[in-house]
Scaffold this active site. Structure first.
Site, short mmCIF file in Angstrom:
data_model
loop_
_atom_site.label_atom_id
_atom_site.label_comp_id
_atom_site.label_asym_id
_atom_site.label_seq_id
_atom_site.Cartn_x
_atom_site.Cartn_y
_atom_site.Cartn_z
N LYS A 47 -20.01 13.03 7.62
CA LYS A 47 -18.71 12.22 6.79
C LYS A 47 -18.06 13.23 7.13
O LYS A 47 -16.89 12.86 7.46
CB LYS A 47 -19.25 11.98 5.43
N ARG A 70 -26.57 25.00 1.85
CA ARG A 70 -28.00 25.64 1.45
C ARG A 70 -28.28 24.83 -0.25
O ARG A 70 -27.78 24.15 -0.88
CB ARG A 70 -27.24 27.08 0.35
N LYS A 80 -33.76 28.05 -13.11
CA LYS A 80 -32.32 27.55 -13.45
C LYS A 80 -32.67 26.94 -14.94
O LYS A 80 -32.14 27.09 -15.88
CB LYS A 80 -31.45 27.04 -13.10
N ASP A 99 -26.31 20.72 -8.53
CA ASP A 99 -25.99 21.70 -7.68
C ASP A 99 -27.76 22.24 -6.62
O ASP A 99 -27.37 23.33 -5.81
CB ASP A 99 -25.55 23.39 -8.04
N LYS A 139 -9.97 30.75 -12.81
CA LYS A 139 -11.50 30.36 -13.29
C LYS A 139 -9.97 32.14 -14.31
O LYS A 139 -9.38 32.20 -13.17
CB LYS A 139 -12.19 31.49 -13.08
N HIS A 147 -13.77 21.95 -6.85
CA HIS A 147 -15.37 21.53 -6.62
C HIS A 147 -15.58 20.03 -7.52
O HIS A 147 -14.93 19.52 -8.34
CB HIS A 147 -15.72 22.20 -7.99
N GLU A 166 -23.26 19.33 -4.57
CA GLU A 166 -22.29 20.17 -5.15
C GLU A 166 -20.82 20.23 -4.12
O GLU A 166 -21.51 20.65 -3.16
CB GLU A 166 -22.59 20.78 -6.10
N HIS A 182 -17.52 38.09 -5.14
CA HIS A 182 -19.12 37.52 -5.30
C HIS A 182 -19.54 39.31 -4.77
O HIS A 182 -20.57 39.62 -5.51
CB HIS A 182 -19.31 36.36 -4.46
P1 GTP Z 1 -23.31 26.97 -12.83
O1 GTP Z 1 -24.31 25.77 -13.52
O2 GTP Z 1 -23.74 28.00 -12.84
O3 GTP Z 1 -23.81 26.05 -11.62
O4 GTP Z 1 -22.35 26.21 -13.77
P2 GTP Z 1 -21.33 24.91 -12.87
O5 GTP Z 1 -21.86 24.01 -11.48
O6 GTP Z 1 -20.49 24.70 -14.12
O7 GTP Z 1 -20.75 26.24 -12.62
P3 GTP Z 1 -19.10 26.51 -11.64
O8 GTP Z 1 -18.79 24.87 -11.06
O9 GTP Z 1 -18.39 27.26 -12.30
O10 GTP Z 1 -19.22 27.38 -10.54
C1 GTP Z 1 -20.47 26.80 -9.76
C2 GTP Z 1 -20.46 28.15 -8.26
O11 GTP Z 1 -19.75 28.05 -7.91
C3 GTP Z 1 -21.06 29.51 -8.23
O12 GTP Z 1 -22.72 28.86 -8.26
C4 GTP Z 1 -20.20 30.16 -7.40
O13 GTP Z 1 -20.69 29.01 -5.65
C5 GTP Z 1 -19.05 29.07 -7.65
N1 GTP Z 1 -18.30 30.21 -8.42
C6 GTP Z 1 -17.73 30.25 -9.44
N2 GTP Z 1 -17.02 31.11 -10.47
C7 GTP Z 1 -16.68 31.98 -9.30
C8 GTP Z 1 -15.91 33.12 -9.93
O14 GTP Z 1 -16.03 33.40 -10.31
N3 GTP Z 1 -16.45 33.93 -8.08
C9 GTP Z 1 -17.36 33.76 -7.08
N4 GTP Z 1 -17.08 34.63 -5.93
N5 GTP Z 1 -17.21 31.98 -7.05
C10 GTP Z 1 -18.34 31.16 -8.06
MG MG Z 2 -22.74 24.98 -10.53
#
Ligand code: GTP
Ligand code: MG
Length: 230
Positions: A47, A70, A80, A99, A139, A147, A166, A182
């Protein structure tokens, strides 16, 4: 459904909690589940590629620089579920983890992010489940990206499944910062010291400012081209 009975950190750990005749079957089901999420990822990627190609045809440029996808490894899924003290089962993974399938979409400009998100989520087979805008609300560490969690139907020989994916949408500049941050975080054994965290956050702000300036430059050039074409 199997109840979690002890701490597990790996597939080997799983083997200790399960009766031996269950292990292979459960591992197999998790690998089959990965195929389901892989298929959903392909649906979404296609898409996005179609939208990117269409934009190129109409506007003579691509909004998407590149995409990465991925699937969470079976081990990461177990880890997890275990960390969150949830049941270790296919049903539990499907219900609790959004995710398992992930796509990262790296765009040229900030406005491309919102355009791509809108064009994808308005498609009538896509359901938007969750949207977190870390661009409008970065953040505290400086991380920026949009997201989305969307659900997409995947059709198989015996019916369809609705699968969550996701999606992280960001600019090249946001991706630059997130990739380095990261890597730095993984390199640091302890928590990042406050002075370094502050500097990282300042870099994120500088990059965000440059992102906006580049978008303004793009707009200026576009307007210039439009005027000279007339
Ligand atoms: P999780 O269950 O931990 O994935 O929680 P969530 O879905 O609430 O997480 P969130 O939306 O905060 O982040 C999901 C993904 O975004 C992570 O796996 C990273 O790939 C990316 N991400 C989020 N925060 C950061 C950050 O501070 N630094 C970097 N480099 N990547 C981030
Ligand atoms: Mg996540």
């Amino acid at each position: 459904m199997m109840k979690r009975t002890m701490a597990m950190t790996s597939l080997n750990g799983l083997e200790q909690v399960l009766r031996s005749d269950d292990v292979e079957g459960l591992k197999m089901s998790f690998f089959e589940m990965q195929h389901l999420y892989q298929s959903a990822t392909r649906e979404i990627s296609t898409k996005l590629e179609i939208l990117d190609d269409e934009f190129q045809v109409i506007h003579k440029r691509n909004p998407i620089h590149h995409m990465q996808s991925r699937i969470k490894s079976v081990k990461s899924i177990f880890d997890k579920l275990n960390r969150r003290e949830l049941d270790i089962s296919i049903e539990s993974a499907k219900a609790n983890l959004h995710d398992i399938a992930g796509i990262r979409v790296v765009c040229y400009y900030i406005e491309d992010i919102y355009m791509i998100a809108k064009m994808l989520t308005q498609q009538d087979d896509i359901e938007l489940v969750k949207e977190t805008d870390y661009i409008k609300n970065p953040k505290p560490n400086g991380y920026r990206s949009l997201h989305l969690v969307v659900k997409v139907p995947v059709f198989f020989s015996d019916g369809k499944e609705i699968v969550p994916v996701e999606i992280q949408i960001r600019t090249i500049a946001m991706d630059f910062w997130a990739s380095l941050e990261h890597q730095l975080r993984y390199k640091t054994v302890d928590a990042i010291p406050p002075s370094v965290a502050k500097e990282l956050q300042e870099c994120a702000d500088t990059i965000a400012d440059t992102d906006m300036r580049m978008q303004r430059i793009y707009k200026t050039i576009e307007q210039f081209n439009y005027n000279t074409e007339e």
